[in-house]
Design a protein around this motif. Structure first.
Motif, PDB file in Angstrom:
ATOM      1  N   UNK A   1      41.834  43.954  72.005  1.00  0.00           N
ATOM      2  CA  UNK A   1      42.126  42.802  71.090  1.00  0.00           C
ATOM      3  C   UNK A   1      41.725  41.394  71.780  1.00  0.00           C
ATOM      4  N   UNK A   2      40.892  40.682  71.161  1.00  0.00           N
ATOM      5  CA  UNK A   2      40.601  39.433  71.807  1.00  0.00           C
ATOM      6  C   UNK A   2      40.433  38.635  70.901  1.00  0.00           C
ATOM      7  N   UNK A   3      40.926  37.279  71.169  1.00  0.00           N
ATOM      8  CA  UNK A   3      40.554  36.126  70.321  1.00  0.00           C
ATOM      9  C   UNK A   3      39.438  35.297  70.660  1.00  0.00           C
ATOM     10  N   UNK A   4      38.590  34.810  69.908  1.00  0.00           N
ATOM     11  CA  UNK A   4      37.551  34.321  70.127  1.00  0.00           C
ATOM     12  C   UNK A   4      37.598  32.812  69.519  1.00  0.00           C
ATOM     13  N   UNK A   5      37.317  31.657  70.347  1.00  0.00           N
ATOM     14  CA  UNK A   5      37.155  30.461  69.900  1.00  0.00           C
ATOM     15  C   UNK A   5      38.481  29.977  69.191  1.00  0.00           C
TER      16      UNK A   5
END
Length: 105
Positions: A52-56
């Motif tokens: 899981x990754x939060x982008x911007x």
């Protein structure tokens, strides 16, 4: 996929070119079973999140693996994600769970 394992088995069932109805029925059942098993494994494999990754700060990337080991990235707006737990957090019985559902719409 799985049919590659079944088709060579026709050589072991009987003399070349002479297969009985029971042998062909068993082969058809085996083929259908293999396809059902592979489809089920594929469905479950793509639901286990590897990253899981939060982008911007406003998009969420969910990375999963297919049954064949290929990475599949999907991106969603953070606003489309429903919180798994309310403001109070998980209850004591749920806090130890290794798998937590994530609802993305």
């Amino acid at each position: 996929g799985g049919l590659g394992l079944v088709l060579p088995a026709t050589q072991l069932l009987g003399p070349s070119g002479a297969h009985s109805a029971a042998e062909l029925g068993a082969l058809a059942g085996l083929s259908c079973g293999i396809m059902a098993f592979a489809s089920t494994c594929s469905w479950y494999c793509e639901r286990l999140v590897q990253e899981l990754r939060v982008l911007d700060g406003h998009r969420l990337r969910i990375s999963t693996l297919t049954m064949w080991g290929h990475r599949k990235d999907r991106e969603f707006e953070l606003s489309a994600c429903e919180p798994t737990y309310g403001l109070g957090g998980p209850e004591a019985a749920e806090a130890a769970n290794a798998m937590v559902p994530l609802h993305v719409g």
